[in-house]
Design an enzyme around this catalytic site. Structure first.
Site, PDB file in Angstrom:
ATOM      1  N   HIS A  33      43.903  -7.332-113.426  1.00 29.89           N
ATOM      2  CA  HIS A  33      44.816  -7.197-114.565  1.00 29.89           C
ATOM      3  C   HIS A  33      46.138  -7.845-114.185  1.00 29.89           C
ATOM      4  CE1 HIS A  33      42.714  -4.464-117.459  1.00 29.89           C
ATOM      5  NE2 HIS A  33      41.871  -4.490-116.443  1.00 29.89           N
TER       6      HIS A  33
ATOM      7  N   CYS B 287      43.175   0.118-119.694  1.00 31.58           N
ATOM      8  CA  CYS B 287      42.401   1.365-119.736  1.00 31.58           C
ATOM      9  C   CYS B 287      43.215   2.472-120.389  1.00 31.58           C
ATOM     10  CB  CYS B 287      42.008   1.767-118.321  1.00 31.58           C
ATOM     11  SG  CYS B 287      41.230   3.391-118.246  1.00 31.58           S
TER      12      CYS B 287
ATOM     13  N   HIS C  68      37.894  -8.216-110.740  1.00 43.25           N
ATOM     14  CA  HIS C  68      38.375  -7.850-112.081  1.00 43.25           C
ATOM     15  C   HIS C  68      39.860  -7.534-111.936  1.00 43.25           C
ATOM     16  CE1 HIS C  68      37.995  -5.679-116.059  1.00 43.25           C
ATOM     17  NE2 HIS C  68      39.031  -5.014-115.549  1.00 43.25           N
TER      18      HIS C  68
ATOM     19  N   ASN D 156      44.103  -7.805-119.135  1.00 40.79           N
ATOM     20  CA  ASN D 156      43.252  -8.510-118.187  1.00 40.79           C
ATOM     21  C   ASN D 156      43.848  -9.867-117.875  1.00 40.79           C
ATOM     22  OD1 ASN D 156      40.421  -7.178-117.812  1.00 40.79           O
ATOM     23  ND2 ASN D 156      40.948  -6.847-119.956  1.00 40.79           N
TER      24      ASN D 156
ATOM     25  N   ARG E 294      34.964  -5.740-124.598  1.00 41.54           N
ATOM     26  CA  ARG E 294      34.927  -4.405-123.993  1.00 41.54           C
ATOM     27  C   ARG E 294      36.344  -4.039-123.520  1.00 41.54           C
ATOM     28  NH1 ARG E 294      36.207  -1.577-119.583  1.00 41.54           N
ATOM     29  NH2 ARG E 294      35.569  -3.345-118.291  1.00 41.54           N
ATOM     30  N   ASP E 295      36.705  -4.457-122.326  1.00 42.99           N
ATOM     31  CA  ASP E 295      38.029  -4.108-121.797  1.00 42.99           C
ATOM     32  C   ASP E 295      39.134  -4.595-122.744  1.00 42.99           C
ATOM     33  OD1 ASP E 295      40.203  -3.494-120.192  1.00 42.99           O
ATOM     34  OD2 ASP E 295      39.276  -4.202-118.372  1.00 42.99           O
TER      35      ASP E 295
END
Lengths: 316, 316
Positions: free
Chosen positions: B220, B251, B218, B260, B24-25
């Site tokens: 980065h 993003c 979460h 990430n 996903r990310d």
């Protein structure tokens, strides 16, 4: 950590002293000789960034590390304000005598807690190097000049040659170095084996035996944990850290060793956390850029140099 | 931290749950479409590594992020053991309805604490997104199936568009999400602005208002502090973290956002610190290698993939 507002947190956080080791550890693995004039230009840049201690060179045999063949020349030509402490690394008594002759104000002796690394690095057992340090301390006292004597323990957190290093041994070496006259003890993660729990624990154990002698943390980011280890070291009371421009560095006699903690990223982190460092980050970026141009073969690391400072960044 | 021996320390340290967000990310900023079959191969690899939760895809309009045009296909074809939780990201009610139709077991809603980022990301104010979440929670309850509902707060630590994000606002949003039915709250440092002091403080403040609802971190690594922030998050009681293979991610509507936290480095750090993760690091390296071959244009990060594990490494 406090749950109060950030400005209050910053107000009580301690200043962290940074020593720049670019010109020593940072150049150790650089095969291309950086001309003396350029070393001195980097020195001037670091002084302009407000570093209060700069490790300038290493008094090792030129056949072992040709990069430092100009050690005495660099020391003689270095011209810094009295507020800046220039130190040099020495691995043995001979190096200490050469450093004394050159007229340095601070000597950073280093030995390795790993027998295997010490043998590879200086062809001596760790006990023989401890005896060397005692001889150096005696020499210093005989010399009369007020020279600051620091002692570093390499591979404190493990060794790429021998593997584990007993924490008891590191604690014992630290105590013996202090007893012999060390005015500062440096714990070095030479090959980037340390993790935050281990760093916090060992730094705490060493702090318990060194009394008032200040501790310095020297971390390599070989496995990505450099900054996390620094936070753990601060939590254990360490108030001084080694950094290098662009994360240069590594020991030629420790297989797989690579970059020191990146100066720019470390300063960004510390200032963001509320620890004043006194360093001018903007000017530091310029000094890094210049060195990067002079050493095109080297791998310069760093997140801030790539991503820039956050919009929200405030120096402490 | 304890000053006892490492094995004793390990015995009492908590398990940390890791959610892999590579699919996903990790793929959000990847412009080249990764074919559905390859996404499923990565999923199988992650399952074989023992991840217990995998964020599989995102139900966003394909014109916005073409990478996720196959979201429903991926969900339908995903075949994992019952012990593995597959979740999907949704940014609004429409996405949630599509995810429900596809038959997912867990929905990760996300809004942004930064008004400017929320507007850029979903063209809504944060309050409008909060209302969306309430509608989603109502829809879930009406639906009858036992679907886990998670809610993430992007840009919790600052925003590249608007700059600072008030901590009070993040705390308020977290409380409102829990009140509306969130069964998990995720604090996201979307653009890598957080520092360890801030992370520890805000995670602690949010923990105070969410009761028994678990928190996920979460992070980065855009500015190099990902792993240091994770240690700070663990200290504040966060027990679950997002990671991505090779540090992929970012993003598309947060300028300057990048990778990430690197899965391999994070797992190495946690296991070294004595936190079991259950993940098979050796197999993970193979899955990473495969994905790297499939995405030759992407910048894969990671220290362990370059330097290898220490000789002294022991899984917790």
């Amino acid at each position: 950590m406090s749950s109060s507002g950030q400005s209050e947190v910053k107000a009580v956080r301690q200043r962290v002293e940074l020593r720049d080791v670019t010109l020593r550890d940072g150049l150790q693995l650089v095969s291309e000789f950086l001309p003396t004039e350029r070393k001195l230009a980097v020195l001037r840049g670091l002084v302009d960034c407000n570093f209060t201690e700069i490790e300038l060179t290493s008094f090792v045999p030129p056949r072992v590390i040709p990069q430092f063949a100009d050690a005495a020349d660099v020391v003689h030509a270095a011209d810094v304000p009295p507020s800046v402490c220039l130190s040099v690394l020495v691995p043995n008594l001979k190096g200490a005598k050469l450093a004394l002759e050159a007229g340095v104000g601070k000597i950073n002796f280093v030995l390795s807690a790993s027998e295997a690394h010490n043998l590879a690095n200086v062809q001596k057992t760790t006990d023989q190097s401890l005896a060397d340090f005692q001889a150096i301390a005696t020499e210093m006292r005989a010399h009369g000049r007020d020279i600051h004597l620091s002692a570093g323990i390499a591979t404190s957190f493990g060794c790429t040659i021998q593997g584990p290093v007993a924490e008891e041994r590191v604690v014992e070496i630290a105590a013996q170095l202090v007893e012999a006259g060390a005015q500062e003890i440096l714990l070095a993660d030479t090959v980037g084996y340390g993790n935050p729990v281990q760093v916090n624990r060992l730094a705490g154990r060493v702090a318990d035996v060194v009394g008032d002698v200040p501790l310095v943390g020297h971390f390599h980011d070989t496995r990505g944990l450099g900054l996390a280890n620094i936070v753990a070291a601060l939590d254990a009371g360490i108030g001084k850290l080694d950094v290098a421009l662009g994360g240069l560095g590594g020991c030629p006699f420790a297989p797989g060793a690579s970059g020191n903690v990146n100066a720019e990223d470390c300063i960004f982190m510390l200032e963001s956390m509320g620890h004043p460092t006194g360093i001018d980050l903007k000017h530091l970026a310029d000094v890094r850029k210049q060195l990067e141009l002079w050493l095109p073969q080297e791998r310069f690391t760093g997140s801030i140099s790539r991503a820039g400072l956050p919009k929200t960044f405030q120096a402490a």
